[in-house]
Motif scaffolding. Structure first.
Motif, PDB file in Angstrom:
ATOM      1  N   ARG A 216       1.420   6.825  -1.092  1.00  0.00           N
ATOM      2  CA  ARG A 216       0.885   5.539  -0.653  1.00  0.00           C
ATOM      3  C   ARG A 216       2.038   4.626  -0.210  1.00  0.00           C
ATOM      4  O   ARG A 216       2.975   4.387  -0.971  1.00  0.00           O
ATOM      5  CB  ARG A 216       0.106   4.866  -1.776  1.00  0.00           C
ATOM      6  CG  ARG A 216      -0.394   3.450  -1.402  1.00  0.00           C
ATOM      7  CD  ARG A 216      -0.876   2.710  -2.633  1.00  0.00           C
ATOM      8  NE  ARG A 216      -2.100   3.285  -3.157  1.00  0.00           N
ATOM      9  CZ  ARG A 216      -2.506   3.132  -4.411  1.00  0.00           C
ATOM     10  NH1 ARG A 216      -1.747   2.474  -5.264  1.00  0.00           N
ATOM     11  NH2 ARG A 216      -3.654   3.673  -4.810  1.00  0.00           N
ATOM     12  N   THR A 217       1.946   4.156   1.019  1.00  0.00           N
ATOM     13  CA  THR A 217       2.877   3.163   1.523  1.00  0.00           C
ATOM     14  C   THR A 217       2.192   1.804   1.501  1.00  0.00           C
ATOM     15  O   THR A 217       1.067   1.674   1.002  1.00  0.00           O
ATOM     16  CB  THR A 217       3.325   3.510   2.955  1.00  0.00           C
ATOM     17  OG1 THR A 217       2.235   3.261   3.863  1.00  0.00           O
ATOM     18  CG2 THR A 217       3.728   4.977   3.063  1.00  0.00           C
ATOM     19  N   LYS A 218       2.820   0.796   2.077  1.00  0.00           N
ATOM     20  CA  LYS A 218       2.210  -0.528   2.114  1.00  0.00           C
ATOM     21  C   LYS A 218       1.004  -0.579   3.045  1.00  0.00           C
ATOM     22  O   LYS A 218       0.142  -1.445   2.905  1.00  0.00           O
ATOM     23  CB  LYS A 218       3.246  -1.566   2.555  1.00  0.00           C
ATOM     24  CG  LYS A 218       4.326  -1.842   1.516  1.00  0.00           C
ATOM     25  CD  LYS A 218       5.254  -2.932   1.992  1.00  0.00           C
ATOM     26  CE  LYS A 218       6.313  -3.255   0.931  1.00  0.00           C
ATOM     27  NZ  LYS A 218       7.235  -4.326   1.377  1.00  0.00           N
ATOM     28  N   ARG A 247       5.614   5.800   9.237  1.00  0.00           N
ATOM     29  CA  ARG A 247       6.438   4.637   9.604  1.00  0.00           C
ATOM     30  C   ARG A 247       7.349   4.234   8.461  1.00  0.00           C
ATOM     31  O   ARG A 247       7.449   3.059   8.073  1.00  0.00           O
ATOM     32  CB  ARG A 247       5.545   3.465  10.031  1.00  0.00           C
ATOM     33  CG  ARG A 247       4.676   3.786  11.237  1.00  0.00           C
ATOM     34  CD  ARG A 247       3.739   2.641  11.567  1.00  0.00           C
ATOM     35  NE  ARG A 247       2.857   3.006  12.675  1.00  0.00           N
ATOM     36  CZ  ARG A 247       1.865   2.240  13.131  1.00  0.00           C
ATOM     37  NH1 ARG A 247       1.640   1.059  12.574  1.00  0.00           N
ATOM     38  NH2 ARG A 247       1.109   2.646  14.134  1.00  0.00           N
ATOM     39  N   LEU A 248       8.026   5.249   7.915  1.00  0.00           N
ATOM     40  CA  LEU A 248       8.924   5.037   6.789  1.00  0.00           C
ATOM     41  C   LEU A 248      10.360   5.335   7.199  1.00  0.00           C
ATOM     42  O   LEU A 248      10.606   6.020   8.194  1.00  0.00           O
ATOM     43  CB  LEU A 248       8.538   5.948   5.619  1.00  0.00           C
ATOM     44  CG  LEU A 248       7.223   5.648   4.907  1.00  0.00           C
ATOM     45  CD1 LEU A 248       6.917   6.728   3.885  1.00  0.00           C
ATOM     46  CD2 LEU A 248       7.264   4.276   4.240  1.00  0.00           C
ATOM     47  N   SER A 249      11.268   4.843   6.403  1.00  0.00           N
ATOM     48  CA  SER A 249      12.687   5.151   6.603  1.00  0.00           C
ATOM     49  C   SER A 249      13.336   5.389   5.252  1.00  0.00           C
ATOM     50  O   SER A 249      12.757   5.081   4.195  1.00  0.00           O
ATOM     51  CB  SER A 249      13.383   3.992   7.336  1.00  0.00           C
ATOM     52  OG  SER A 249      13.237   2.776   6.606  1.00  0.00           O
ATOM     53  N   ARG A 253      10.636   2.373  -0.989  1.00  0.00           N
ATOM     54  CA  ARG A 253       9.959   2.811  -2.210  1.00  0.00           C
ATOM     55  C   ARG A 253       8.457   2.995  -1.944  1.00  0.00           C
ATOM     56  O   ARG A 253       7.821   2.126  -1.342  1.00  0.00           O
ATOM     57  CB  ARG A 253      10.164   1.793  -3.329  1.00  0.00           C
ATOM     58  CG  ARG A 253       9.685   2.285  -4.719  1.00  0.00           C
ATOM     59  CD  ARG A 253       9.994   1.226  -5.764  1.00  0.00           C
ATOM     60  NE  ARG A 253      11.424   1.022  -5.913  1.00  0.00           N
ATOM     61  CZ  ARG A 253      12.210   1.751  -6.733  1.00  0.00           C
ATOM     62  NH1 ARG A 253      11.678   2.703  -7.455  1.00  0.00           N
ATOM     63  NH2 ARG A 253      13.493   1.493  -6.814  1.00  0.00           N
ATOM     64  N   VAL A 254       7.900   4.118  -2.394  1.00  0.00           N
ATOM     65  CA  VAL A 254       6.480   4.418  -2.228  1.00  0.00           C
ATOM     66  C   VAL A 254       5.903   4.850  -3.573  1.00  0.00           C
ATOM     67  O   VAL A 254       6.639   5.122  -4.520  1.00  0.00           O
ATOM     68  CB  VAL A 254       6.249   5.535  -1.183  1.00  0.00           C
ATOM     69  CG1 VAL A 254       6.692   5.093   0.191  1.00  0.00           C
ATOM     70  CG2 VAL A 254       6.999   6.823  -1.589  1.00  0.00           C
ATOM     71  N   GLU A 255       4.559   4.892  -3.633  1.00  0.00           N
ATOM     72  CA  GLU A 255       3.872   5.359  -4.839  1.00  0.00           C
ATOM     73  C   GLU A 255       3.354   6.780  -4.589  1.00  0.00           C
ATOM     74  O   GLU A 255       2.770   7.050  -3.532  1.00  0.00           O
ATOM     75  CB  GLU A 255       2.713   4.435  -5.203  1.00  0.00           C
ATOM     76  CG  GLU A 255       3.155   3.070  -5.686  1.00  0.00           C
ATOM     77  CD  GLU A 255       1.977   2.249  -6.171  1.00  0.00           C
ATOM     78  OE1 GLU A 255       0.855   2.422  -5.627  1.00  0.00           O
ATOM     79  OE2 GLU A 255       2.143   1.440  -7.111  1.00  0.00           O
ATOM     80  N   VAL A 256       3.555   7.651  -5.579  1.00  0.00           N
ATOM     81  CA  VAL A 256       3.201   9.061  -5.419  1.00  0.00           C
ATOM     82  C   VAL A 256       2.471   9.544  -6.673  1.00  0.00           C
ATOM     83  O   VAL A 256       2.878   9.218  -7.789  1.00  0.00           O
ATOM     84  CB  VAL A 256       4.467   9.922  -5.188  1.00  0.00           C
ATOM     85  CG1 VAL A 256       4.091  11.372  -4.896  1.00  0.00           C
ATOM     86  CG2 VAL A 256       5.313   9.352  -4.050  1.00  0.00           C
ATOM     87  N   TRP A 257       1.391  10.325  -6.483  1.00  0.00           N
ATOM     88  CA  TRP A 257       0.694  10.895  -7.628  1.00  0.00           C
ATOM     89  C   TRP A 257      -0.012  12.191  -7.191  1.00  0.00           C
ATOM     90  O   TRP A 257      -0.257  12.411  -6.004  1.00  0.00           O
ATOM     91  CB  TRP A 257      -0.312   9.911  -8.217  1.00  0.00           C
ATOM     92  CG  TRP A 257      -1.482   9.574  -7.349  1.00  0.00           C
ATOM     93  CD1 TRP A 257      -2.709  10.161  -7.350  1.00  0.00           C
ATOM     94  CD2 TRP A 257      -1.529   8.547  -6.331  1.00  0.00           C
ATOM     95  NE1 TRP A 257      -3.525   9.579  -6.415  1.00  0.00           N
ATOM     96  CE2 TRP A 257      -2.842   8.586  -5.773  1.00  0.00           C
ATOM     97  CE3 TRP A 257      -0.609   7.617  -5.844  1.00  0.00           C
ATOM     98  CZ2 TRP A 257      -3.223   7.717  -4.755  1.00  0.00           C
ATOM     99  CZ3 TRP A 257      -1.012   6.773  -4.832  1.00  0.00           C
ATOM    100  CH2 TRP A 257      -2.300   6.816  -4.298  1.00  0.00           C
ATOM    101  N   PRO A 258      -0.344  13.055  -8.151  1.00  0.00           N
ATOM    102  CA  PRO A 258      -0.989  14.332  -7.816  1.00  0.00           C
ATOM    103  C   PRO A 258      -2.502  14.198  -7.764  1.00  0.00           C
ATOM    104  O   PRO A 258      -3.085  13.325  -8.407  1.00  0.00           O
ATOM    105  CB  PRO A 258      -0.570  15.246  -8.978  1.00  0.00           C
ATOM    106  CG  PRO A 258      -0.502  14.311 -10.144  1.00  0.00           C
ATOM    107  CD  PRO A 258       0.000  12.994  -9.590  1.00  0.00           C
ATOM    108  N   GLU A 259      -3.137  15.057  -6.989  1.00  0.00           N
ATOM    109  CA  GLU A 259      -4.588  15.127  -6.985  1.00  0.00           C
ATOM    110  C   GLU A 259      -4.986  16.567  -6.707  1.00  0.00           C
ATOM    111  O   GLU A 259      -4.201  17.358  -6.178  1.00  0.00           O
ATOM    112  CB  GLU A 259      -5.206  14.175  -5.979  1.00  0.00           C
ATOM    113  CG  GLU A 259      -4.820  14.411  -4.555  1.00  0.00           C
ATOM    114  CD  GLU A 259      -5.473  13.394  -3.611  1.00  0.00           C
ATOM    115  OE1 GLU A 259      -5.738  13.759  -2.470  1.00  0.00           O
ATOM    116  OE2 GLU A 259      -5.706  12.249  -4.031  1.00  0.00           O
ATOM    117  N   ILE A 260      -6.214  16.895  -7.058  1.00  0.00           N
ATOM    118  CA  ILE A 260      -6.689  18.273  -6.902  1.00  0.00           C
ATOM    119  C   ILE A 260      -6.676  18.651  -5.440  1.00  0.00           C
ATOM    120  O   ILE A 260      -7.142  17.905  -4.584  1.00  0.00           O
ATOM    121  CB  ILE A 260      -8.103  18.416  -7.473  1.00  0.00           C
ATOM    122  CG1 ILE A 260      -8.064  18.193  -9.002  1.00  0.00           C
ATOM    123  CG2 ILE A 260      -8.676  19.799  -7.179  1.00  0.00           C
ATOM    124  CD1 ILE A 260      -9.437  18.151  -9.618  1.00  0.00           C
ATOM    125  N   GLY A 261      -6.144  19.851  -5.149  1.00  0.00           N
ATOM    126  CA  GLY A 261      -6.050  20.316  -3.764  1.00  0.00           C
ATOM    127  C   GLY A 261      -7.338  20.915  -3.267  1.00  0.00           C
ATOM    128  O   GLY A 261      -8.263  21.130  -4.005  1.00  0.00           O
TER     129      GLY A 261
END
Length: 261
Positions: A216-218, A247-249, A253-261
């Motif tokens: 997740r970005t802004k 649109r990142l460089s 800082r971003v938010e990251v988490w796992p989810e079922i594939g």
């Protein structure tokens, strides 16, 4: 005001009581996963809502609830009419309740559905395969409100898939997002999130099956395939194509988490 719980006062008996008294008003049902309403006129249902469903489909979903607080307010009315108050409709509603008696789903509709590998060759119909694919990663309530099939049809298929062991229903994992700093990677890769191997192993243990990573970005979110790598603590490695898409460089800082594939 009449109130109670459907576990002690089942919905069918409640509706029959209100119908016998020719009551008008609104029956509110507060399920943990969604809110439901049944509006009555002269004792007959004339409109129903359950989550995103309306009309007979909403009533069909509500017929499957075994336990939830309810209250009846005789002063509450609605101008909406999604159910025809007739004897034919009454028989259809009775059929819905009877059909639910043959279905054995978990009482907790907040449980998350996940597919399991088949232990033997199991022949499924295209409809069953469709429901299996649709249900993965959703709660029971979400799957029952999919709008592609009626709630009753979906429930019948889910019941079969759970009995066959092709689906399992388990408690929702509340995994807090990890704040990671973006690191740019060289190469032509795409759709890959490179994370630290310890974080990968931790998430693998929590998920107990292959998983994807949501970033997740802004401004947006994207799902990527995780790839473990050493010495990536606190960082998220992304290839140039994904960096451009998001649109990142480097250093963001971003938010990251796992989810079922």
């Amino acid at each position: 005001m009449l109130s109670g719980n459907l576990a002690e006062f089942p919905l069918l008996r409640l509706l029959e009581t209100l119908m016998g008294a020719a009551r008008g008003g609104a029956l509110f049902i507060e399920h943990p996963q969604f809110s439901g309403r049944i509006y009555l006129h002269g004792g007959y249902p004339v409109h129903a809502e359950a989550g995103s469903l309306r009309g007979l489909e909403a009533l069909e979903l509500l017929a499957g609830i075994q336990s939830a607080p309810f209250r009846f307010e005789s002063e509450t009315q609605t101008q909406e009419r999604s159910i025809e108050p007739s004897l034919e409709t009454h028989h259809l509603i009775l059929h819905q309740f009877e059909a639910w008696k043959e279905i054995n789903l978990p009482d907790n509709w907040g449980l998350m559905l996940a597919s399991r590998p088949a232990s033997s060759q199991t022949q499924l119909s295209p409809l069953e395969v469709g429901v299996l694919n649709l249900a993965q990663g959703q709660s029971l309530a979400q799957a029952l409100m999919n709008r592609r099939l009626s709630p009753l049809e979906t429930a019948q298929v889910l019941d079969k898939l759970l009995r066959l062991g092709l689906l399992e229903a388990r408690l929702r994992l509340e995994i807090q997002p990890e704040p990671l700093v973006v690191l740019s990677l060289y190469g032509g890769g795409q759709g890959v999130a490179v994370i630290d191997e310890d974080l990968f192993a931790h998430w693998q243990g929590l998920m107990s099956q292959p998983f994807l990573v949501r970033v997740r970005t802004k401004t947006q979110e994207v799902t990527l395939r995780p790839e473990p790598r050493v010495q990536m603590q606190g960082r998220l490695g992304l290839f140039e194509r994904d960096l451009r898409q998001l649109r990142l460089s480097r250093g963001v800082r971003v938010e990251v988490w796992p989810e079922i594939g």
